[in-house]
Design an enzyme around this catalytic site. Structure first.
Site, short mmCIF file in Angstrom:
data_model
loop_
_atom_site.label_atom_id
_atom_site.label_comp_id
_atom_site.label_asym_id
_atom_site.label_seq_id
_atom_site.Cartn_x
_atom_site.Cartn_y
_atom_site.Cartn_z
N ARG A 3 -99.82 -16.41 -39.46
CA ARG A 3 -98.80 -16.13 -38.61
C ARG A 3 -98.96 -16.20 -37.21
O ARG A 3 -98.28 -16.60 -36.34
CB ARG A 3 -98.26 -14.64 -38.96
CG ARG A 3 -96.86 -14.34 -38.02
CD ARG A 3 -96.08 -13.15 -38.69
NE ARG A 3 -96.93 -11.91 -39.03
CZ ARG A 3 -97.67 -11.06 -38.28
NH1 ARG A 3 -97.31 -11.24 -36.79
NH2 ARG A 3 -98.31 -10.15 -38.46
N TYR A 7 -73.44 -22.91 -27.55
CA TYR A 7 -73.73 -23.10 -28.90
C TYR A 7 -73.10 -21.71 -29.61
O TYR A 7 -73.52 -20.76 -29.27
CB TYR A 7 -74.99 -23.39 -29.22
CG TYR A 7 -75.49 -23.40 -30.75
CD1 TYR A 7 -74.84 -24.33 -31.55
CD2 TYR A 7 -76.66 -22.61 -31.17
CE1 TYR A 7 -75.16 -24.31 -32.98
CE2 TYR A 7 -77.08 -22.85 -32.42
CZ TYR A 7 -76.39 -23.85 -33.40
OH TYR A 7 -76.70 -23.87 -34.62
N ASP A 10 -80.76 -24.42 -23.36
CA ASP A 10 -80.91 -25.12 -24.56
C ASP A 10 -80.67 -26.47 -24.30
O ASP A 10 -79.55 -27.05 -23.94
CB ASP A 10 -79.55 -24.79 -25.43
CG ASP A 10 -79.56 -25.28 -26.80
OD1 ASP A 10 -80.21 -26.35 -27.06
OD2 ASP A 10 -78.95 -24.63 -28.03
N LYS A 22 -83.09 -31.14 -35.05
CA LYS A 22 -82.27 -32.47 -34.58
C LYS A 22 -82.96 -33.72 -34.38
O LYS A 22 -83.78 -34.05 -35.27
CB LYS A 22 -81.49 -32.04 -33.35
CG LYS A 22 -79.92 -31.35 -33.83
CD LYS A 22 -80.07 -29.99 -34.50
CE LYS A 22 -78.62 -29.34 -34.59
NZ LYS A 22 -78.89 -27.96 -34.86
#
Length: 398
Positions: A61, A114, A189, A214
């Site tokens: 991790r 968003y 963003d 994306k």
């Protein structure tokens, strides 16, 4: 360990994408995908950090060669101090906000952000005692008038989600710089432009966030978010990311790294096709406005032209007044445009959009329904034919 032969700052982004994020000393072009949780130490002393040969890795991790390659590539593209990866774009936005905010703090949030980011502010952050004020995307330098003594962050999105206003990021950061030590952390963003078309940290932003799902991944087959930070925020981002146990699966990291290699080529096609279709849509009698910042008709075109190197394949159209049934006839009959969320993949998508649901500071008022289009990699003439048939169906229904 990532390759020290990474491209120099003078190298073009296309070359950086092809050569950045390699594994040092490896003969393989593609870095190996490391599936690992447990890391073995040579000794107790090494586990305690007291060995003459410190352990490079401690637990899956906390980093692997796979995560480091993608992080290094994004860091280089963004011009950042460092990058962390999260399981999605939405989680990247929330982790970044949690890293710079605490109970009793206040955040300024661009109206039209968003939807999931707004939901996080109105939900989990509010429950933790963090207050959010939404502001006009066109506030510019006037943002300083909204800053309170407990304002610790200003969150931007460029362009605004669904409605595509372009905030003047440079004016906002310059104005905030005047606050000196009281200057809030500025986050953005930057999913729409990616650092290939816009580098926020070069414009005074502290944290650049992407839904790498994306354009970085580009193939609609993986979820991943990135948070790249400059020196004012990097330590907080890195610490919070680790404390929350955030990690992304190695296969998703690999898909993002593989997608990144062709991102510049894909974005060029997305841009060209989207502009061609956007210009054509401006000629259709059923369309009232096309909300695409790279069009001269866009109210904020000058900001886009001044600050951005390009435009991606996502934009909206405002239809002339028509019924819900007419919009459904338009969209339901499309053959090449899928009806689905997300964007940035190779396939074209269309959704009915409802901006009023994510606007409070400046109410959204439009003459007709809004449709958001994601222009994929199909032949432009085929997409235009599909849209033309759809708009003909809309006109027939009225």
């Amino acid at each position: 360990m990532t390759d020290s032969r990474n491209a120099s700052p003078a190298t073009s982004p296309m070359t950086r994408l092809a050569h950045g994020g390699r594994v040092e000393g490896s003969p393989f072009v593609n870095p190996p995908v490391v599936h690992a949780s447990t890391v073995l130490f040579e000794s107790v002393a090494q586990m305690k950090g007291k060995s003459a040969t410190p352990a490079r890795y401690t637990y899956g991790r906390r980093g692997t060669p796979t995560s480091e390659t993608l992080e290094a590539l994004i860091t280089e593209l963004e011009g950042a101090e460092g990058t962390v990866l999260t399981p999605s774009g939405a989680s990247a936005c929330v982790v970044a906000l949690m890293a710079v905010l605490k109970t009793g703090d206040h955040v300024l949030m661009i109206d039209g952000v968003y939807g999931p980011t707004r939901a996080a502010c109105d939900g989990i952050l509010k429950r933790f005692g963090i207050e959010t004020t939404y502001f006009d995307p066109h506030v510019g330098a006037g943002v300083v008038d909204l800053v309170r003594p407990n304002t610790r962050a200003v969150f931007l999105e460029s362009p605004a989600s669904l409605t595509f206003e372009m905030p003047d990021v440079a004016a906002i950061t310059r104005a905030l710089d005047g606050l000196g030590a009281a200057r809030p952390i500025v986050l953005i963003d930057n999913t729409w432009a990616t650092p290939l078309f816009y580098r926020p940290l070069d414009h005074g932003v502290d944290v650049s966030i992407m839904a790498a799902t994306k354009y970085v991944v580009g193939h609609s087959d993986a979820l991943i978010g990135t948070i790249a930070a400059g020196p004012r925020a990097w330590a907080k981002i890195k610490s919070t990311h680790g404390d929350l146990g955030m990690f992304t699966g190695p296969d998703d990291m690999y898909l993002a790294l593989r997608g990144a290699r062709t991102m510049a080529v894909r974005l060029a096609h997305h841009q060209e096709s989207a502009l061609t279709i956007a210009r054509w849509l401006e000629t259709r009698p059923e369309v009232s406005r096309v909300l695409h910042p790279a069009l001269p008709s866009h109210p904020d075109h000058a900001i886009w032209k001044r600050d951005f190197e390009g435009a991606s394949g996502l934009f909206s159209i405002v239809l002339k007044p028509c019924s819900e049934e007419a919009v459904a006839a338009f969209l339901d009959g499309l053959a090449l445009f899928g009806l689905g969320y997300s964007w940035g993949g190779y396939e074209s998508l269309a959704i009915p959009a409802f901006p009023s649901a994510i606007r409070t500071a400046v109410p959204w008022v439009a003459e007709g329904p809004v449709v958001r289009l994601q222009i994929g990699l199909e032949a432009t003439e085929d997409l235009i034919a599909d849209l033309a048939a759809g708009l003909d169906r809309l006109a027939a229904r009225g």
